[in-house]
Design a protein around this motif. Structure first.
Motif, PDB file in Angstrom:
ATOM      1  N   GLY A 216       0.799  -1.226   0.000  1.00 28.01           N
ATOM      2  CA  GLY A 216       0.000   0.000   0.000  1.00 28.01           C
ATOM      3  C   GLY A 216       0.824   1.264   0.000  1.00 28.01           C
ATOM      4  O   GLY A 216       0.372   2.304   0.479  1.00 28.01           O
ATOM      5  N   LYS A 227      -7.211   4.578   3.250  1.00 24.19           N
ATOM      6  CA  LYS A 227      -8.365   4.135   2.460  1.00 24.19           C
ATOM      7  C   LYS A 227      -8.042   4.110   0.976  1.00 24.19           C
ATOM      8  O   LYS A 227      -8.426   3.192   0.249  1.00 24.19           O
ATOM      9  CB  LYS A 227      -9.567   5.038   2.735  1.00 24.19           C
ATOM     10  CG  LYS A 227     -10.182   4.844   4.109  1.00 24.19           C
ATOM     11  CD  LYS A 227     -11.458   5.653   4.260  1.00 24.19           C
ATOM     12  CE  LYS A 227     -12.118   5.400   5.613  1.00 24.19           C
ATOM     13  NZ  LYS A 227     -13.376   6.181   5.783  1.00 24.19           N
ATOM     14  N   GLU A 230      -5.788   1.089   0.263  1.00 26.36           N
ATOM     15  CA  GLU A 230      -6.524  -0.175   0.273  1.00 26.36           C
ATOM     16  C   GLU A 230      -7.272  -0.395  -1.036  1.00 26.36           C
ATOM     17  O   GLU A 230      -7.221  -1.489  -1.616  1.00 26.36           O
ATOM     18  CB  GLU A 230      -7.507  -0.187   1.445  1.00 26.36           C
ATOM     19  CG  GLU A 230      -8.278  -1.494   1.582  1.00 26.36           C
ATOM     20  CD  GLU A 230      -9.263  -1.456   2.739  1.00 26.36           C
ATOM     21  OE1 GLU A 230     -10.046  -2.419   2.873  1.00 26.36           O
ATOM     22  OE2 GLU A 230      -9.261  -0.459   3.497  1.00 26.36           O
ATOM     23  N   ARG A 231      -7.953   0.659  -1.508  1.00 26.22           N
ATOM     24  CA  ARG A 231      -8.678   0.550  -2.782  1.00 26.22           C
ATOM     25  C   ARG A 231      -7.715   0.338  -3.941  1.00 26.22           C
ATOM     26  O   ARG A 231      -7.969  -0.457  -4.851  1.00 26.22           O
ATOM     27  CB  ARG A 231      -9.516   1.808  -3.019  1.00 26.22           C
ATOM     28  CG  ARG A 231     -10.718   1.955  -2.107  1.00 26.22           C
ATOM     29  CD  ARG A 231     -11.660   3.028  -2.625  1.00 26.22           C
ATOM     30  NE  ARG A 231     -11.009   4.336  -2.698  1.00 26.22           N
ATOM     31  CZ  ARG A 231     -11.021   5.235  -1.719  1.00 26.22           C
ATOM     32  NH1 ARG A 231     -11.647   4.952  -0.578  1.00 26.22           N
ATOM     33  NH2 ARG A 231     -10.424   6.395  -1.864  1.00 26.22           N
ATOM     34  N   ARG A 234      -6.399  -3.244  -4.139  1.00 29.52           N
ATOM     35  CA  ARG A 234      -7.433  -4.136  -4.682  1.00 29.52           C
ATOM     36  C   ARG A 234      -7.514  -4.001  -6.200  1.00 29.52           C
ATOM     37  O   ARG A 234      -7.621  -5.003  -6.912  1.00 29.52           O
ATOM     38  CB  ARG A 234      -8.796  -3.814  -4.051  1.00 29.52           C
ATOM     39  CG  ARG A 234      -8.956  -4.286  -2.615  1.00 29.52           C
ATOM     40  CD  ARG A 234     -10.437  -4.432  -2.258  1.00 29.52           C
ATOM     41  NE  ARG A 234     -11.182  -3.199  -2.489  1.00 29.52           N
ATOM     42  CZ  ARG A 234     -11.394  -2.267  -1.569  1.00 29.52           C
ATOM     43  NH1 ARG A 234     -10.919  -2.433  -0.336  1.00 29.52           N
ATOM     44  NH2 ARG A 234     -12.092  -1.175  -1.853  1.00 29.52           N
TER      45      ARG A 234
END
Length: 328
Positions: A216, A227, A230-231, A234
């Motif tokens: 990350g 946040k 994290e997105r 993914r």
């Protein structure tokens, strides 16, 4: 046959190119006149109206005006076999009728291009541009069954064809006049994966850089808001064919080696093409309805205009029926 493609809403200048593409005239003038007849009263814009929106904002400098005149000549050349000198006078007359330039400036532009012309010829083009139909572009015809409230909200007059600029504004998610649509929620595009992680597009990332990405962070180890990171992780694993939440050891090893999660090798361009994906908001969906060749042939060789009209109406009815299904 029905094919479609989606387009992302962005700058109006970007939508303008798509608008010109969609309105490119592919019919000879006599067929364009027939198409207007079957449009049942929807008036195409005049050449002056189309030019006023197409070239709005053109500066008064001679170099810029000369470039704009050349652009219009190139565009007109695609729809007619007239000589460039004739097209130059037509374009200059259209610019005068559109109030983009005055008559003196038009004469100066033509003289600069060494175009032979007479005052009567230029006057004729100015009059035609103000009153004639613009058959150099296809006509964007609003749907006849459009809800009046929707038409008003979008700034569309259902009795008139749309100009290139109005089409560009609609493609860009705005009203036809370029204003915001009342009550419409604005959505921004998602930033490209490669940009988030600050990847170098000239090469594949190294193993240590990819370890930072999976953690990350940027490829140099810089922090990314939790946040957002994290997105982004993914999305990063997803474009490489894996789920970040259930990444296996083999998948992780392949990703750290600069490959797809299943081990497929990727070139530098292929890798960064995946990293450059961004989920831009969809501004429009372009549907293309194509009748079977047998229908086209039947229409072309119909012995009477009445039979030709029946075939065309059947095609229009099929499109309307399909759009009703799409809109549900």
């Amino acid at each position: 046959m029905l094919t479609y493609r989606t387009g992302a809403a962005g700058a109006t200048s970007a939508a303008k190119a798509m608008s010109e593409h969609l309105l490119q005239q592919t019919l000879p003038p006599e067929m364009a006149v027939m198409a207007e007849y079957y449009a049942q009263g929807v008036r195409p814009p005049t050449p002056a109206e189309a030019a006023a929106t197409r070239y709005a904002g053109t500066t008064s400098g001679m170099d810029d005006l000369a470039d704009t005149l050349a652009m219009e000549i190139d565009r007109l050349r695609e729809a007619t076999s007239d000589s460039d000198d004739v097209l130059a006078v037509r374009a200059a007359g259209t610019f005068v009728a559109a109030n983009l330039i005055d008559r003196a400036k038009a004469e100066e532009l033509l003289q600069q291009r060494a175009v032979p012309f007479t005052a009567d010829a230029l006057d004729s083009e100015i009059r035609n541009a103000s009153a004639a139909r613009d058959y150099s572009s296809a006509t964007a015809v609003p749907r006849r069954d459009m809800n009046p409230e929707l038409a008003a909200r979008l700034g569309i007059d259902p009795t008139k064809g749309l100009t290139p600029a109005e089409v560009a504004h609609l493609l860009n998610g705005q009203r036809a006049d370029g204003q915001d649509i009342p009550g419409k929620t604005k959505r921004s595009a998602t930033e490209a994966i490669g940009k988030i992680f600050e990847m170098d597009e000239s090469r594949l990332p190294t193993r240590s850089e990819l370890e930072a990405v999976l953690a990350g962070k940027t490829v140099s180890g810089g922090d990314i808001p939790a946040k957002k990171a994290e997105r982004a992780v993914r999305r990063f694993t997803a474009v490489l064919g894996a789920d970040a939440a259930s990444l296996t050891n083999d998948q992780r090893e392949n990703i750290l080696s600069g490959r797809m999660a299943d081990g497929q090798e990727l070139s530098v361009s292929e890798y960064h093409e995946r990293m450059d994906t961004s989920r831009a908001r969809i501004g429009y969906v372009d549907f293309t309805f194509s009748a079977p060749k047998s229908v086209s042939v039947a229409w072309a060789f119909a012995p009477t205009e009445a039979e030709r009209g029946i075939i065309l109406q059947a095609h229009h009815d099929a499109i309307a029926s399909t759009m009703q299904e799409v809109e549900r």
